[in-house]
Each structure stands twice: as C-alpha cells, then as structure tokens.
Write an enzyme that holds these catalytic residues in place. Structure first.
Site, PDB file in Angstrom:
ATOM      1  N   LYS A   1      -1.820  -0.529 -13.792  1.00 29.99           N
ATOM      2  CA  LYS A   1      -1.950  -0.615 -12.054  1.00 29.99           C
ATOM      3  C   LYS A   1      -3.059  -0.296 -12.327  1.00 29.99           C
ATOM      4  O   LYS A   1      -4.760   0.180 -12.927  1.00 29.99           O
ATOM      5  CB  LYS A   1      -1.740   0.895 -12.142  1.00 29.99           C
ATOM      6  CG  LYS A   1      -2.427   1.806 -10.997  1.00 29.99           C
ATOM      7  CD  LYS A   1      -1.574   1.075  -9.893  1.00 29.99           C
ATOM      8  CE  LYS A   1      -2.894   1.340  -8.368  1.00 29.99           C
ATOM      9  NZ  LYS A   1      -1.951   0.594  -7.239  1.00 29.99           N
TER      10      LYS A   1
ATOM     11  N   GLU B   1      -4.274   6.834   5.955  1.00 36.79           N
ATOM     12  CA  GLU B   1      -4.572   5.768   5.110  1.00 36.79           C
ATOM     13  C   GLU B   1      -3.339   4.324   5.784  1.00 36.79           C
ATOM     14  O   GLU B   1      -3.737   3.368   5.075  1.00 36.79           O
ATOM     15  CB  GLU B   1      -4.038   5.721   3.575  1.00 36.79           C
ATOM     16  CG  GLU B   1      -5.385   6.735   2.866  1.00 36.79           C
ATOM     17  CD  GLU B   1      -4.830   7.007   1.773  1.00 36.79           C
ATOM     18  OE1 GLU B   1      -4.371   5.700   0.679  1.00 36.79           O
ATOM     19  OE2 GLU B   1      -4.701   8.074   1.296  1.00 36.79           O
TER      20      GLU B   1
ATOM     21  N   TYR C   1       0.769  -0.787  -0.116  1.00 34.98           N
ATOM     22  CA  TYR C   1      -0.146  -0.160   0.161  1.00 34.98           C
ATOM     23  C   TYR C   1       0.794   1.064  -0.363  1.00 34.98           C
ATOM     24  O   TYR C   1       1.798   1.319   0.360  1.00 34.98           O
ATOM     25  CB  TYR C   1      -1.020   0.259   1.498  1.00 34.98           C
ATOM     26  CG  TYR C   1      -2.458   1.479   0.771  1.00 34.98           C
ATOM     27  CD1 TYR C   1      -3.315   0.439   0.428  1.00 34.98           C
ATOM     28  CD2 TYR C   1      -2.183   2.342   1.520  1.00 34.98           C
ATOM     29  CE1 TYR C   1      -4.630   1.574  -0.142  1.00 34.98           C
ATOM     30  CE2 TYR C   1      -3.356   3.610   1.285  1.00 34.98           C
ATOM     31  CZ  TYR C   1      -4.313   2.516   0.992  1.00 34.98           C
ATOM     32  OH  TYR C   1      -5.029   3.620   0.853  1.00 34.98           O
TER      33      TYR C   1
END
Length: 528
Positions: free
Chosen positions: A454, A393, A359
């Site tokens: 992506k 996040e 991430y």
C-alpha cells in the site's frame, strides 16, 4: 442533458413561513443554475439548483409535496420493484417521492446511492443524506425558517441563528449551521424548528466468518455490482495509481466496457506512480494519460481543495489535494451559467466526465494500518468507520469544480456492508494488508499489482513531503510542522468558506508567513 452526469449535483433551498428575501448562494461546484419559487398556504420554497441540463429531473412534485434530489441512486431496479402496478418513475427524484408515499421517512433506508435530498411537505421539511454522507448537506434551522445547501458557504448570508440540530455537527465559525449526519433523516417542523432524527444506516458491528474462497467471491461480486451501477453506457474515466484499490476498479470497469476504458494517473515533480500505473493500463488496454503537476502548482491548489471539501483537517486535505489538482486539469466543461469553479481552462474542453476512483478502500479494510495483530486492526477499522463522517473525503465538489462527477465504488452501501463486516483475519492474512481484496481480483490483474504494498495518494504524489518542505523553508521547526499544517489549513478555510473569498484571492505565501510568525512567537513544541 449530459446523460453521463446526475440531473443535479448540488442545491440550496429555503423554506419560510413569510416572504423573506432569498439568499444569493456561493458554490464551488460548477454547473448550470435553475431557480424555483413556489408558495402554498403553509410556506414559501426558494431553491437554486446546480444541474447538468435537465433540472426538472431533480425535482418531484406530488400531493402538495416537493422533493429536491442531488446525486444518483445505484439500486433503481430493486427500488422500482417496490412499486407494483405503477408506471415506473423516470427520474431518481420521482422514484424517491413515490417511495415516500408508501414508506414515509423510512424510504431513505431503502436507498443505495450518492445523494443529498430535501422534501418540503406543507408544514414540515425533511433532510436526508446517503449512508456515507458522500454528498455533504448543511442546514440552518430557526422557527419559521429552514435553510439547507450542499455547500456550507452557500448559507453564509443566513440572517437567523439556527437552533441546535440533533446529532448535527457544528460548522467551524458558523454558529447555528450544522452538517447533517451521514445516513440520517431529519424531520423538521417549520413553525417551531423542532427536529426528529432517524438513522438510515450505520456501519455493521457484527463480523462474518467465511472461508477464504467464499470471502473473496463475496467481495468480488459486491464490487462488480458497484462498478456496474456507476458506469452506465458511457466510457468511464478511472483514476489509476497502479495500487490494488484503483486497479481493481479499472479492471472491473474494463471487463464490462464494449471498448477500451480511459484511465489517468497524476504525479508531481516530487514523486509519481507512473510506472506502476502503466503496468495496469497496458494489461487492460486502456487509453491512458499521465498528468504531471509541478509541486509549486500543487501547493497553490491548497485553497481550491479546502474550498471544495470544506474540511479544516490537514490530513484529509493532504489526501484530497492531488485529486483536486488532477480534476482541475481534466478540463473545463464550458457550460453556460457557471456558478463557481476556479476558471481554469487547461486540459480538454467538452462535456463533464464520469470519474471512478479507488478512493476509500483503506477505511473498511484497515489498509493504512500496518498492523498484524488482529485486535488492533479491528480497533482501527471500528475507529475509522466511526469517525469518517464530516471529513468530506468523498465529496463530489472536488471534481465538480471542473464540471465532472466522481464516484467511489468502495463506498457503495452494499460494498461497505461486506467489507466492514468481514472478520479482521480476512483483511490481514498471509502477511498481506487488504488480503481479501487482493484475492478477489488476482485473476484480472498482473501479479506484481496484486502483491504491491500500500502507498497512499499523498505519499505517491509527494504531497505530504512538499507541504512539509513549504513550511520548513519558511522557518518553521520540524517538530512544529504538523501543528503548522493545521493552522495553515484552518486559516485558508476561514478565508474561503467562512468569509466567502474565492481561492484565487488567497495568497498562500502570506498565509504561510503568518503561521511562521506565530510559530516564532510560540517556540515550545506542540505535543503530537
């Protein structure tokens, strides 16, 4: 102690100049609890620590000073070299305290880690966040009273209305409670509440011009160090989508592991990336698991994702929702003294896992911007690095709800310093996004993985589409879906963070019906 987890994963602390009654904090993170109370001539300190079995390792007490540390350091060896002639501290908390002796508040500029810290020193209190604010820290400061916690909901019972904190971010519907900025130290005088702020890290603005081979090698070495620092002696679990970001982390973890690593992929009945992840898992020889979450269950997890992330931004929640669903299905730690979590007992029982993810790579590399013009790509990277703070996040609470500890190598401080500083032409090159990362890992991954375009986790899991359909099925027009998502997330945020309700008590259907009713009474489209 579960040695694969940090000593502490969160805390709540109060410093008073009187004998005020301590708060009863509410946490989403799950862990054993330890309470500590100490009184000096200058102040009283109450703490509640979320820990993994060795709470004393999260405290350091020296020279009338107490330091509380939640998280972990990734450059212990380098830091220890700054303390010649001394017995090396056995814990991260003790190491930071020892560095504070020599460097004062500037010691936090030396740290590469994932942490939040509080230091109580006679009449002052010091707050510190890591460079990315990846362990969120919230504060409420008033004359004679300083409160801080790694979750905003833990400070719900604060009676005092806090003073404005320099550069602090106001918490929605919690007047006087602020989120401590990423990469910051706040030095507070308890008696007056006056605060002096110091920055410990900012994203680099200058750009490095490197030959292709040198750039790829620099990225590879930085990422290898970050993965190595986060794995330790235990077999890590890597969240694997089959894209270049997570596959790179898995490959580097596998290269340094004595045996097969564990990998896991998550999908829904709407969409998954299982075939792509299998290619990588077979290539690496990992012990691979696939978890399918029914779309209805995924959406019912919205209150849990918002409860953990404490973020009212719907775009961020869409990114985090599939990860939240995955973490909750990786099992319950079954530890004594649980303070939170959703009581989920699905999956494997046992010790909490150390989880590595891919991430965050898109932010410093501009991966979500399909932009071939370099000025625009550079502008996008600068904007994203300027605005990530406060979105939470990277918060470990997402995995800590199930007793796990997640960590993100792409947001290692040294990795960020490398990735952000590369000139845009190394990020978009030869028609490929994130070219430098693909070049850095081309020799350890299958070619089809290296060249794969992506796809965001919210796209690959069908999260965005299923959330949109939930709203359109309730009668919300398509041109109002984006605004409706924000209203749904904000309503749930108010219930679980501001009001302190458990996410299991939130009726998602009722929330959606409420927003649909509002939409029906305000039919004009909201500008995008």
């Amino acid at each position: 102690m579960q040695a694969n987890l940090p000593a502490a994963i969160g805390f709540m602390a109060e410093v008073h100049q009187d004998d005020a009654r301590p708060l009863e904090p509410l946490f989403a993170a799950r862990g054993s609890t330890a309470r500590w109370h100490e009184r000096t001539a200058d102040r009283t300190l109450h703490t509640v620590l979320l820990h993994s079995g060795a709470p004393d390792e999260a405290y350091a007490r020296e020279h009338g000073r107490t330091l509380l540390f939640a998280g972990e350091l990734y450059n212990r060896d380098e830091l220890s070299g700054l303390l010649p002639g001394r017995v090396l501290p056995s814990s991260d908390a003790a190491l930071v305290s020892a560095l504070f002796d020599g460097y004062g508040v500037h010691a936090f500029r030396l740290l590469n880690g994932r942490f939040a810290a509080l230091l109580a020193d006679r009449e002052r209190v010091v707050f510190a966040t890591d460079h990315a604010g990846s362990v969120p820290l919230y504060a409420c400061v008033a004359p004679g009273q300083v409160l801080a916690a790694t979750e905003a909901k833990a400070l719900r019972g604060a009676a005092a209305r806090g003073l404005p904190i320099s550069q602090g971010r106001a918490v929605r519907r919690r007047p006087g409670t602020c989120q401590v900025p990423a990469g910051s130290v706040l030095d507070i005088q308890v008696s007056t509440g006056m605060c002096v702020s110091h920055r410990t890290w900012t994203p680099p603005l200058a750009r490095r011009i490197l030959p292709e081979d040198e750039a790829a090698d620099t990225v590879r070495r930085a990422l290898e160090r970050a993965v190595r620092a986060r794995t330790g002696p235990h077999t890590p679990l890597v969240v694997l989508s089959g894209g270049i970001d997570s596959s790179a982390v898995a490959a580097l973890a596998a290269r340094r592991s004595a045996g097969p690593i564990d990998t896991v992929s998550m999908g829904t009945d709407e969409a998954d990336e299982f075939p792509q992840a299998r290619v990588v898992a077979r290539h690496l020889g990992s012990a691979h698991q696939e978890i399918t979450v029914p779309t209805a269950d995924l959406l019912l997890g919205l209150p849990h994702a918002i409860w953990a992330a404490e973020c009212p931004d719907p775009d961020v929640i869409e990114y985090l929702l599939p990860l939240t669903a995955l973490y909750l299905r990786l099992g319950d730690t079954g530890s004594d003294g649980d303070t939170g979590g959703d009581g989920d007992t699905r999956g494997n029982h046992g010790t909490g896992r150390r989880i590595l993810t891919g991430y965050g790579a898109d932010i410093p590399l501009g991966g979500m911007h399909r932009e071939s013009r370099l000025p625009e790509l550079e502008t996008a990277v600068c904007h994203d690095m300027d605005t990530f703070d406060g979105l939470n996040e990277l918060t470990p609470t997402l995995s800590a709800m199930a007793g796990h500890w997640s960590t993100h190598p792409y947001w290692d401080r040294d990795v960020l310093d490398v990735l952000v500083s590369l000139e845009a032409g190394l990020k978009r090159r030869h028609g490929r996004d994130k070219w430098v990362l693909r070049a850095a890992l081309h020799d350890v991954l299958p070619h089809e993985v290296v060249v794969r375009p992506k796809l965001g986790v919210h796209e690959g899991s069908g999260t965005t589409a299923s959330f949109s359909r939930l709203l359109t099925d309730a009668g919300i027009p398509q041109d109002r879906v984006r605004q409706a998502k924000r209203l749904v997330v904000e309503e749930i945020y108010d219930q679980v963070v501001v009001e302190g309700r458990h996410p299991d008590e939130v009726a998602l259907d009722a929330v959606v019906e409420l927003i649909a009713d509002r939409s029906a009474h305000h039919p004009c489209p909201v500008p995008r």
